[in-house]
Design a protein around this motif. Structure first.
Motif, mmCIF file in Angstrom:
data_model
loop_
_atom_site.group_PDB
_atom_site.id
_atom_site.type_symbol
_atom_site.label_atom_id
_atom_site.label_comp_id
_atom_site.label_asym_id
_atom_site.label_seq_id
_atom_site.Cartn_x
_atom_site.Cartn_y
_atom_site.Cartn_z
ATOM 1 N N ARG A 72 0.841 -1.214 0.000
ATOM 2 C CA ARG A 72 0.000 0.000 0.000
ATOM 3 C C ARG A 72 0.869 1.254 0.000
ATOM 4 N N ARG A 73 1.882 1.265 0.851
ATOM 5 C CA ARG A 73 2.753 2.447 0.940
ATOM 6 C C ARG A 73 3.555 2.638 -0.342
ATOM 7 N N ILE A 74 4.033 1.547 -0.910
ATOM 8 C CA ILE A 74 4.791 1.641 -2.153
ATOM 9 C C ILE A 74 3.916 2.166 -3.276
ATOM 10 N N ARG A 75 2.684 1.648 -3.362
ATOM 11 C CA ARG A 75 1.797 2.035 -4.456
ATOM 12 C C ARG A 75 1.408 3.512 -4.389
ATOM 13 N N GLN A 76 1.444 4.113 -3.187
ATOM 14 C CA GLN A 76 1.153 5.538 -3.048
ATOM 15 C C GLN A 76 2.257 6.400 -3.658
ATOM 16 N N GLN A 77 3.457 5.849 -3.787
ATOM 17 C CA GLN A 77 4.594 6.659 -4.205
ATOM 18 C C GLN A 77 5.331 6.134 -5.428
ATOM 19 N N SER A 78 4.943 4.978 -5.948
ATOM 20 C CA SER A 78 5.670 4.408 -7.072
ATOM 21 C C SER A 78 4.747 3.544 -7.921
ATOM 22 N N ASP A 79 5.033 3.458 -9.225
ATOM 23 C CA ASP A 79 4.278 2.554 -10.089
ATOM 24 C C ASP A 79 5.142 1.365 -10.508
ATOM 25 N N THR A 80 6.081 0.991 -9.629
ATOM 26 C CA THR A 80 6.861 -0.218 -9.845
ATOM 27 C C THR A 80 5.941 -1.435 -9.957
ATOM 28 N N TYR A 81 6.343 -2.423 -10.737
ATOM 29 C CA TYR A 81 5.587 -3.676 -10.792
ATOM 30 C C TYR A 81 5.851 -4.445 -9.495
ATOM 31 N N VAL A 95 -6.772 -11.945 -2.653
ATOM 32 C CA VAL A 95 -7.572 -10.741 -2.875
ATOM 33 C C VAL A 95 -6.975 -9.554 -2.131
ATOM 34 N N LEU A 96 -6.537 -9.794 -0.894
ATOM 35 C CA LEU A 96 -5.945 -8.723 -0.095
ATOM 36 C C LEU A 96 -4.663 -8.208 -0.735
ATOM 37 N N GLY A 97 -3.833 -9.117 -1.210
ATOM 38 C CA GLY A 97 -2.572 -8.713 -1.832
ATOM 39 C C GLY A 97 -2.782 -7.913 -3.103
ATOM 40 N N LEU A 98 -3.650 -8.386 -3.975
ATOM 41 C CA LEU A 98 -3.918 -7.661 -5.218
ATOM 42 C C LEU A 98 -4.611 -6.337 -4.945
ATOM 43 N N GLY A 99 -5.492 -6.328 -3.926
ATOM 44 C CA GLY A 99 -6.160 -5.082 -3.552
ATOM 45 C C GLY A 99 -5.209 -4.057 -2.962
ATOM 46 N N ALA A 100 -4.106 -4.530 -2.362
ATOM 47 C CA ALA A 100 -3.117 -3.619 -1.785
ATOM 48 C C ALA A 100 -2.228 -2.986 -2.845
ATOM 49 N N GLY A 101 -2.280 -3.515 -4.080
ATOM 50 C CA GLY A 101 -1.482 -2.917 -5.146
ATOM 51 C C GLY A 101 -0.567 -3.860 -5.885
ATOM 52 N N ALA A 102 -0.549 -5.145 -5.501
ATOM 53 C CA ALA A 102 0.333 -6.088 -6.188
ATOM 54 C C ALA A 102 -0.168 -6.364 -7.601
ATOM 55 N N ASP A 103 0.762 -6.604 -8.514
ATOM 56 C CA ASP A 103 0.435 -6.954 -9.892
ATOM 57 C C ASP A 103 0.438 -8.463 -10.101
ATOM 58 N N GLU A 104 1.208 -9.159 -9.303
ATOM 59 C CA GLU A 104 1.262 -10.622 -9.357
ATOM 60 C C GLU A 104 1.293 -11.157 -7.934
#
Length: 311
Positions: A72-81, A95-104
């Motif tokens: 979540r924190r990374i996705r707020q500041q970066s669009d890294t995969y 579901v929780l992981g993908l909802g937090a911003g994970a791509d895989e």
């Protein structure tokens, strides 16, 4: 650094198990990445901000903050995969992981060759925030891997404009770079309506999507979708009433054609289900009485009929 420094691809590895961390370093470096390895979530977030990597791998159970919060924190500041690597395999965790911003979401123990194939598939998918002409994330110049050095390998993408520097507290490793609803017939956009960048909107009821600017609107309100959610929605809207299977959608996200040697497993299909759950939630769509996307049981997904049901 000298002006002759070559551009490199960077990956941040956030993993508290030294053996798995070493294996990830080998996999990523064999794929041409320079790596930065840390052992907890807090340092992982700092490393991503500092190095703005192309790929970030995240363990879930770590000291400090877990991988879900780190994502979540990374996705707020970066669009890294973001690739989540964890022993948690329940649907709720996926579901929780993908909802937090994970791509895989990859379950341990993982197969190195499959992981590398997933990484290469990710790199064929554009970011939702990139310009229409950009097809891959950008990388600036970095030094050798941390903690172990490795030879430089070139990458061809241009570097972003710097704004402010953030440094991971460490005495070794590469030098960080700088960062930066109707009741009759639903609304359809007029044919050929132009998007802000000159593209053309695709419309279904009051849902609009522009593939070029990667914008999505519902009833005129712009939605914030992840790149995976956008790609799924774009595929379904372009397919209209044609059913797209979960395996089909998996291959679309990987950038593969229908005829492929890539294996599509149950984990891939569960990931599609999780992404569709998140997408429907953002669209405000009820799977039991869908307005935009309907499930064809045992097959896959397609758009609903253009005509709304009579009152």
């Amino acid at each position: 650094m000298s002006d002759s420094t070559e551009l490199l691809k960077t990956a941040v590895i956030v993993e508290d198990d030294p053996d798995i961390r070493h294996l990830l370093v080998e996999v990523l470096e064999s794929a041409g990445f320079s790596t930065v390895s840390v052992g907890n979530g807090i340092d992982g977030v700092r490393a991503v901000i500092a190095y703005q990597p192309l790929i970030t791998t995240l363990d879930v159970n770590m000291p400090g903050i877990d991988g879900f919060e780190a994502a979540r924190r990374i996705r707020q500041q970066s669009d890294t995969y973001i690739i989540m690597l964890t022993g948690l395999e329940e649907e709720a965790d996926v579901v929780l992981g993908l909802g937090a911003g994970a791509d895989e979401y990859v379950v341990k123990p993982f197969r190195p060759r499959e992981l590398r194939a997933r990484i290469e598939a990710l790199l064929r998918r554009p970011r939702s925030g990139d310009q229409a002409t950009s097809t891959a994330p950008r990388q600036d110049s970095v030094g050798p891997s941390f903690p172990a050095p490795r030879p430089e390998t070139p990458a061809s993408a241009p570097a972003p404009q710097p704004t402010a520097a953030v440094v991971v507290p460490s005495s070794q490793g590469p030098e960080p770079r700088t960062t930066s609803a109707g009741t009759d017939i639903a609304h359809r956009a007029p044919a050929g309506e132009l998007a802000p960048n000159g593209g053309t909107w695709i419309a279904h009821r009051d849902l609009q999507l522009d593939p070029d600017s990667r914008l999505v609107r519902v009833a005129g309100e712009e939605l914030d979708l992840t790149r995976t959610e956008f790609d799924l929605l774009a595929t379904l809207m372009e397919s209209k009433r044609r059913v797209r299977s979960k395996a089909d959608l998996t291959l679309v996200l990987r950038g593969e054609s229908y005829v492929t040697s890539y294996f599509v497993g149950e984990a891939d299909k569960r990931a599609i289900e999780a992404h569709m759950t998140n997408l429907r939630r953002k669209l405000g769509d009820n799977p039991a009485n869908p307005r935009y996307i309907e499930t064809v049981r045992g097959v896959g997904y397609r758009l609903t009929s253009e005509l709304l049901a009579a009152p």
